[in-house]
Write an enzyme that holds these catalytic residues in place. Structure first.
Site, PDB file in Angstrom:
ATOM      1  N   CYS A  73       0.813  -1.230   0.000  1.00 19.06           N
ATOM      2  CA  CYS A  73       0.000   0.000   0.000  1.00 19.06           C
ATOM      3  C   CYS A  73       0.844   1.277   0.000  1.00 19.06           C
ATOM      4  O   CYS A  73       0.343   2.353  -0.324  1.00 19.06           O
ATOM      5  CB  CYS A  73      -0.944   0.005   1.200  1.00 19.06           C
ATOM      6  SG  CYS A  73      -2.022  -1.424   1.213  1.00 19.06           S
ATOM      7  N   HIS A 131      -3.197   7.068   2.473  1.00 24.65           N
ATOM      8  CA  HIS A 131      -3.657   5.766   1.988  1.00 24.65           C
ATOM      9  C   HIS A 131      -4.957   5.434   2.723  1.00 24.65           C
ATOM     10  O   HIS A 131      -5.106   5.741   3.904  1.00 24.65           O
ATOM     11  CB  HIS A 131      -2.597   4.709   2.268  1.00 24.65           C
ATOM     12  CG  HIS A 131      -3.104   3.335   2.005  1.00 24.65           C
ATOM     13  ND1 HIS A 131      -3.576   2.968   0.766  1.00 24.65           N
ATOM     14  CD2 HIS A 131      -3.264   2.259   2.819  1.00 24.65           C
ATOM     15  CE1 HIS A 131      -3.995   1.727   0.834  1.00 24.65           C
ATOM     16  NE2 HIS A 131      -3.816   1.262   2.059  1.00 24.65           N
ATOM     17  N   ASN A 150     -10.005  -0.023  -0.393  1.00 23.55           N
ATOM     18  CA  ASN A 150      -8.542   0.016  -0.359  1.00 23.55           C
ATOM     19  C   ASN A 150      -8.001  -0.535  -1.690  1.00 23.55           C
ATOM     20  O   ASN A 150      -8.183  -1.711  -1.984  1.00 23.55           O
ATOM     21  CB  ASN A 150      -8.064  -0.831   0.831  1.00 23.55           C
ATOM     22  CG  ASN A 150      -6.555  -0.840   0.996  1.00 23.55           C
ATOM     23  OD1 ASN A 150      -5.820  -0.387   0.117  1.00 23.55           O
ATOM     24  ND2 ASN A 150      -6.086  -1.373   2.110  1.00 23.55           N
TER      25      ASN A 150
END
Ligand code: UT7
Length: 328
Positions: free
Chosen positions: A113, A255, A285
């Protein structure tokens, strides 16, 4: 020292929407549970036949269009992804061909990520060194193909998409003031894809039956707490390095793993949530692609204005975390 600037941003989200209500139909879960625990309402899903480089291609074309840069002027493509088209050649090589960037060298970065911030860091330093001049920094993921759709504590989190920016040494554009990246390999086993690598190859019926090729989250609530701390640390590092204060930051583009993680970070930093850009409700996500997609949207919808101090921050598998401060 060369001034490295973002001169264009772009993103691409597949059209197909998978809502929490759609997931309720095949999994023992509910919109209420998913929304209250994560802040997610829906996510995008890439159609069969599309690969990560296809999503990235559109995001890159949009970034190049904004920058007014042609394919032949790109001499570097750094692609952050944990879901490349193939592991060999690199996802970036497929993308280079699709974009017809004949003068570019291209490679992938694996930092889950935090991938986009890692890719940005590498590209900034290659341009600063004089090795390259104009880069596409891109992140793209098709997470829907690597999650186990029977594992309710994990599959509800993820989505597909791509985001990109063009960076170059230029007095125009948004100045990248800093990038900082970190890893903690010792605790990397909390978020992993156990199969498909040299540890478990050859891929066998048995490894597939055991679902080793899927992304696994071990003790996700433990990484939740680590994430809050690492996000906050990364922001503080950027602020300290640039000799500014948190109050000077106009927008944090984090994020988006879980709304509650972002709220925890904001609380720790004593930073108002109104100045945190959110996409989690509509996209979930998208691993490395989350940050550049949110950044592109904030640029295009006018949230980010000229002169703004914009702080990017991410945390993910590896473990990895980092930040970048940008003067728009
Ligand atoms: O991108 C950066 C990396 N990402 C992360 O680090 C993820 C961070 N972790 C999280 O976002 C959260 O930990 C989750 C959203 C994954 C889980 O939320 P939680 O509040 O930590 O829930 P939990 O794991 O403590 O589970 C609570 C309960 C359990 O039931 P019991 O044992 O209390 O009876 C689970 O079985 O919720 C149950 N549960 C579900 N129920 C309905 C887990 N998943 C679901 C689901 N629907 N989808």
């Amino acid at each position: 020292m060369k001034r490295i600037s973002i001169v264009g941003t772009g993103s691409y989200l597949p059209e197909k929407i998978l809502s929490n209500y759609d997931i309720e139909k095949f999994l023992d879960t509910s919109d209420e549970w998913i929304y209250t625990r994560t802040g997610i309402k829906q996510r995008r899903i890439a159609e069969n036949g599309l690969a990560t480089s296809d999503l990235c291609k559109v995001a890159c074309e949009r970034a190049m269009e904004m920058a007014g840069v042609k394919a032949e002027n790109i001499d570097l493509i750094v692609l952050a992804t944990i879901t490349p088209d193939t592991h060999c050649p690199a996802g970036a090589n497929w993308l280079e061909a699709k974009l017809k960037c004949k003068n570019a060298v291209s490679f992938d970065i694996t930092a889950a990520c935090t991938g986009f911030i890692f890719a940005l860091h590498v590209a900034v330093h290659l341009i600063k060194s004089g090795a390259n001049k104009t880069a596409l920094v891109v992140a793209g993921e098709i997470m829907s193909r690597v999650v186990n759709w029977k594992e309710r504590e994990s599959c509800i989190l993820w989505g597909d998409g791509a985001g990109a920016c063009v960076i170059t040494d230029s007095k125009d554009g948004a100045e990248i003031l800093s990038t900082h990246i970190h890893t903690d390999g010792e605790n990397g086993d909390t978020l992993l894809m156990p199969g498909g690598g040299s540890k478990t190859t050859p891929i066998s019926h048995e490894s597939v039956d055991r679902g080793l090729h899927y992304l696994k989250m071990i003790e996700a609530n433990k990484s939740f707490k680590v994430a809050v701390n690492r996000f906050a640390e990364a922001c503080e590092e950027a602020v300290r390095f640039n000799n500014v204060k948190m109050e000077d930051i106009d927008l944090i583009v984090p994020h988006q793993a879980n709304l509650r993680i972002i709220q925890g970070m904001a609380k720790k930093l004593n930073f108002p949530m109104e100045k945190v850009y959110l996409t989690i409700e509509k996209y979930g996500n998208i691993s490395s692609a989350t940050v550049p997609i949110a950044l592109d949207e904030a640029v295009r919808d006018g949230t980010i204005k000229k002169g703004n101090l914009v702080l990017l921050t991410a945390f993910g598998g590896g473990l990895t975390w980092g930040s970048s401060l940008i003067r728009w």
